[in-house]
Design a protein around this motif. Structure first.
Motif, PDB file in Angstrom:
ATOM      1  N   ALA A  92       0.770  -0.959  -0.048  1.00  0.00           N
ATOM      2  CA  ALA A  92       0.099   0.181   0.109  1.00  0.00           C
ATOM      3  C   ALA A  92       0.870   1.246   0.060  1.00  0.00           C
ATOM      4  O   ALA A  92       0.420   2.135  -0.427  1.00  0.00           O
ATOM      5  N   ARG A  93       2.109   1.269   0.667  1.00  0.00           N
ATOM      6  CA  ARG A  93       2.818   2.518   0.733  1.00  0.00           C
ATOM      7  C   ARG A  93       3.495   2.851  -0.881  1.00  0.00           C
ATOM      8  O   ARG A  93       3.399   4.161  -1.003  1.00  0.00           O
ATOM      9  N   ILE A  94       3.459   1.889  -1.567  1.00  0.00           N
ATOM     10  CA  ILE A  94       3.839   2.447  -3.108  1.00  0.00           C
ATOM     11  C   ILE A  94       2.584   2.785  -3.743  1.00  0.00           C
ATOM     12  O   ILE A  94       2.431   3.631  -4.636  1.00  0.00           O
ATOM     13  N   PHE A  95       1.328   2.188  -3.492  1.00  0.00           N
ATOM     14  CA  PHE A  95       0.078   2.708  -4.069  1.00  0.00           C
ATOM     15  C   PHE A  95      -0.245   4.050  -3.552  1.00  0.00           C
ATOM     16  O   PHE A  95      -0.587   5.086  -4.527  1.00  0.00           O
ATOM     17  N   VAL A  96       0.058   4.637  -2.311  1.00  0.00           N
ATOM     18  CA  VAL A  96      -0.490   5.712  -1.891  1.00  0.00           C
ATOM     19  C   VAL A  96       0.478   6.817  -2.326  1.00  0.00           C
ATOM     20  O   VAL A  96       0.073   8.087  -2.352  1.00  0.00           O
ATOM     21  N   ARG A  97       1.917   6.525  -2.841  1.00  0.00           N
ATOM     22  CA  ARG A  97       2.653   7.502  -3.337  1.00  0.00           C
ATOM     23  C   ARG A  97       2.430   7.766  -4.735  1.00  0.00           C
ATOM     24  O   ARG A  97       2.552   8.809  -5.155  1.00  0.00           O
ATOM     25  N   ARG A  98       1.560   6.930  -5.328  1.00  0.00           N
ATOM     26  CA  ARG A  98       1.057   6.986  -6.804  1.00  0.00           C
ATOM     27  C   ARG A  98       0.004   7.690  -7.065  1.00  0.00           C
ATOM     28  O   ARG A  98      -0.331   8.331  -8.093  1.00  0.00           O
TER      29      ARG A  98
END
Length: 485
Positions: A54-60
């Protein structure tokens, strides 16, 4: 004063007090299961080393497109803490905490549950991409305005809950009638009990019912979903009868398969149409506070305005299933099984601890908690709990397109014997050391006949189809790579 009395009598549905109480307690129970599922599965699926972090998702993805508390902080410890907090808050509402606090505090508790779960859904990607996630959020938002023991249930909110139930049932009926021809010729249940995503302990018996009974099942489904929902808006006792029919048909679905909390939540929504006054009488409540009435009317107006898109979708020949038209998941479309799979295929994962792959290599199978694997294992009942990885494995067997982004990471975690990932499984054949290679095979599964069941003790019969993914091992970078042994 007379005008206020008129408004209170019009606004309040005093005869639905017991129905509201049961509805709220049952909804809190569903929330508890949902947050427990997040607490137990988030780290492996969406955590910092998860299959879809999820940490990659919220950056994108910007906050406005996917509002979530986890845009602010997305560590495993924080998110898991939020899941356990949601579990505790759900348990408090389940035992009646919402009725012993002031009305504003009760509303705040329900609103906090909704906002917390929205945070999970909006970063959950495909693992939270199911219609029942939006259904829980939409129901949870309306529950904020149902009030507590201090005030009578607002009639506006009860009708909005019925409108939600109508969209769930009528939308599901339309998507079937417009979709697979087997729904119109009444033959879909020749296959569905066997090919549904996650069969239950009675699914084998349902599949073995005589075919005329399968046709009756489909016909009854059409009546329950295309005709009965209109009765929810009729005067009593018709609305209560319609709600009872919905509950009975949903119990039938509960006994025949595992659909997370979809069926349970549908039954909960039906309580909004049940007049409980013949059992409890018509209790008296304190006058409805003006501020509460204003908030309820504002929420009702918002839902009516947002209902334009779902209503248009219902009337469209290109009807879509399980779509949200806004990032808050306030008013959504629903439906399931517009098409029915005729043949069941399963992806089976295997591993070996041998260094070199030969034709004599011994492969050992990983067992999942819910999806079919061992042919002698009776399917279990897990609903309303949601086994998210098991469901995705069902989609993976339909098409490799459904494996994008997460399947390679799953194999990598198996090659590492990652504890969080193994906790999602029922059994790992390598409890003490990681395998050297893993692979994926595709099998066709079917329920055994009654005779095969007596002779072999097996619930399933499976036939090898092809290699789904050839053997892989960790390369020098720690990523899974093709093995050419």
């Amino acid at each position: 004063m007379a005008a206020m009395d008129w408004f209170t009598s019009w606004f309040s549905a005093s005869g639905y007090g017991l129905s509201r109480l049961v509805l709220q307690r049952a909804l809190a129970c569903i929330y508890l299961v949902a947050f427990l599922s997040a607490a137990m599965q988030y780290r492996a699926l969406l955590g910092e080393r998860g299959l879809l972090p999820a940490r990659i998702f919220v950056r994108r993805i910007p906050f406005r497109e996917a509002p979530s508390l986890f845009h602010w902080r997305c560590t495993d410890r924080f998110v898991t803490g939020c899941a356990w907090f949601g579990t505790a808050l759900s348990a408090a509402l389940l035992v009646g905490a919402g009725d012993v606090v002031p009305l504003w505090a009760s509303m705040l508790m329900w609103a906090l549950l909704w906002a917390l779960y929205l945070s999970f859904v909006n970063v959950g990607q495909i693992f939270y991409g199911f219609g029942w996630e939006s259904l829980l959020l939409e129901t949870g938002f309306l529950a904020v305005f149902l009030g507590n023991a201090d005030v009578a249930p607002p009639i506006l909110v009860l009708f909005l809950l019925r409108w939600l139930l109508f969209r769930v049932e009528f939308g599901a009926g339309l998507i079937k009638w417009r979709g697979d021809p087997c729904w119109r010729d009444l033959t879909c249940l020749y296959y569905h009990h066997e090919t549904q995503p996650m069969p239950g302990p009675l699914s084998w018996h349902f599949h073995r019912l005589p075919r005329p009974l399968h046709r009756v099942e489909v016909a009854a489904n059409h009546v329950a979903q295309l005709i009965v929902p209109f009765g929810l808006f009729f005067p009593q006792p018709v609305a209560t009868v319609a709600a009872a029919i919905v509950i009975v048909t949903q119990l039938w679905l509960v006994t025949s398969g595992n659909f997370s909390w979809l069926n349970w939540l549908t039954m909960i929504l039906a309580l909004s149409a049940v007049d409980s006054s013949p059992v409890t009488g018509t209790p008296s409540y304190a006058a409805t506070p003006a501020w509460f009435a204003v908030l309820v009317c504002a929420a009702a107006l918002l839902i009516v305005l947002l209902s334009y898109w779902p209503a248009r979708n219902l009337l469209s020949r290109s009807q879509q299933m399980n779509r949200s038209f806004n990032p808050l998941h306030l008013v959504n479309t629903y439906g399931a099984f517009g098409s029915v799979t005729r043949v069941r295929q399963e992806v089976v994962l295997e591993g070996t601890d041998e260094e070199q792959i030969t034709k004599d290599t011994v492969w050992r199978e990983y067992e999942f908690k819910g999806k079919p694997g061992d042919v002698r294992r009776l399917p279990r009942q897990f609903a309303p709990y949601h086994l998210r990885l098991d469901w995705q494995m069902w989609f993976a067997a339909l098409s490799p397109l459904y494996t994008r982004g997460w399947f390679d990471r799953l194999l990598e975690r198996l090659l590492e014997n990652d504890r969080a990932t193994l906790a999602l499984l029922r059994h790992s054949p390598f409890p003490d050391h990681p395998p050297t290679h893993v692979r994926a095979l595709l099998y066709r599964y079917r329920f055994t006949t009654a005779r095969e069941r007596r002779e072999t003790g097996a619930w399933w019969h499976r036939t090898y189809v092809r290699e789904f993914l050839p053997p892989v091992q960790l390369d020098q970078t720690g990523r899974p790579g093709r093995s050419f042994g």
